[in-house]
Design an enzyme around this catalytic site. Sequence first.
Site, PDB file in Angstrom:
ATOM      1  N   HIS A  46       0.824  -1.213   0.000  1.00 51.73           N
ATOM      2  CA  HIS A  46       0.000   0.000   0.000  1.00 51.73           C
ATOM      3  C   HIS A  46       0.857   1.260   0.000  1.00 51.73           C
ATOM      4  O   HIS A  46       0.676   2.153  -0.833  1.00 51.73           O
ATOM      5  CB  HIS A  46      -0.911  -0.020   1.232  1.00 51.73           C
ATOM      6  CG  HIS A  46      -1.886   1.108   1.289  1.00 51.73           C
ATOM      7  ND1 HIS A  46      -3.171   0.993   0.820  1.00 51.73           N
ATOM      8  CD2 HIS A  46      -1.762   2.386   1.753  1.00 51.73           C
ATOM      9  CE1 HIS A  46      -3.798   2.149   0.990  1.00 51.73           C
ATOM     10  NE2 HIS A  46      -2.975   3.005   1.553  1.00 51.73           N
ATOM     11  N   GLU A  47       1.804   1.328   0.920  1.00 52.71           N
ATOM     12  CA  GLU A  47       2.628   2.535   1.032  1.00 52.71           C
ATOM     13  C   GLU A  47       3.613   2.653  -0.134  1.00 52.71           C
ATOM     14  O   GLU A  47       3.870   3.759  -0.622  1.00 52.71           O
ATOM     15  CB  GLU A  47       3.381   2.543   2.366  1.00 52.71           C
ATOM     16  CG  GLU A  47       2.485   2.550   3.600  1.00 52.71           C
ATOM     17  CD  GLU A  47       1.538   3.730   3.621  1.00 52.71           C
ATOM     18  OE1 GLU A  47       1.887   4.813   3.081  1.00 52.71           O
ATOM     19  OE2 GLU A  47       0.432   3.582   4.171  1.00 52.71           O
ATOM     20  N   HIS A  75       1.843   4.183  -3.097  1.00 54.89           N
ATOM     21  CA  HIS A  75       1.749   5.643  -2.966  1.00 54.89           C
ATOM     22  C   HIS A  75       3.056   6.295  -3.398  1.00 54.89           C
ATOM     23  O   HIS A  75       3.063   7.266  -4.166  1.00 54.89           O
ATOM     24  CB  HIS A  75       1.466   6.029  -1.513  1.00 54.89           C
ATOM     25  CG  HIS A  75       0.057   5.790  -1.076  1.00 54.89           C
ATOM     26  ND1 HIS A  75      -1.040   6.072  -1.856  1.00 54.89           N
ATOM     27  CD2 HIS A  75      -0.440   5.305   0.099  1.00 54.89           C
ATOM     28  CE1 HIS A  75      -2.148   5.765  -1.193  1.00 54.89           C
ATOM     29  NE2 HIS A  75      -1.804   5.295  -0.009  1.00 54.89           N
TER      30      HIS A  75
END
Length: 208
Positions: free
Chosen positions: A23-24, A27
């Site tokens: 997820h990170e 980003h």
Amino acid sequence: MSDFSILSLIAGIPGLIIAMVVHEYAHARMAVTLGDFTPRLMGRLTLDPRAHIDPIGLLMLFLVRFGWAKPVTINPNNFKQPRRDDILVSVAGPAANLIIAFVTLFLLVLFTKYAGRPSSGAIYVLRLIIIYNINFAIFNMIPIPPLDGSHILRELLPRDLAYQFDRLERYSFLILIVFLMTPILDWVFVPMQKMIWQLFTMLLGIFF
């Protein structure tokens, strides 16, 4: 704590770490792709869990099923189209979680059909990877600051309303706690989970 609970916690470790890291990283990767090199300068353009995991946030995930990773810092001023690109960066995290969930499901079905049924332990771990990634995607799309959904909503609102919306961030932790303590979360998760599984089933039908 029962042995089953302990085994569940251990089996869930891969799923939680994969969900948080992917997820990170997504980003960070999207931000860099769109021209903001802040995540790279801060060492976030990596799949090394140590760069993304907040130990307290991970512990809270295990204890109360609510936690967090280290947020990726971006500078929208570096984007060519700040509003559009901020939305793309925000969507990248949940989208990556859904991709990982589907790929894991695809591999699980593939192994079951053509390589013999995996062990019950392996199936359990793979199922948790799928579930945690789906849940991460859904939860982060909720439009409550500082979740990804709030960034998307803010950029879609007129500037005066966006400014008012930003003021909610000071109360974000309290709002999230209230949200988690009410049936509203189930009202969000259950239909979203059904929709995602229907999509996955349709996609799997293309291959099998």
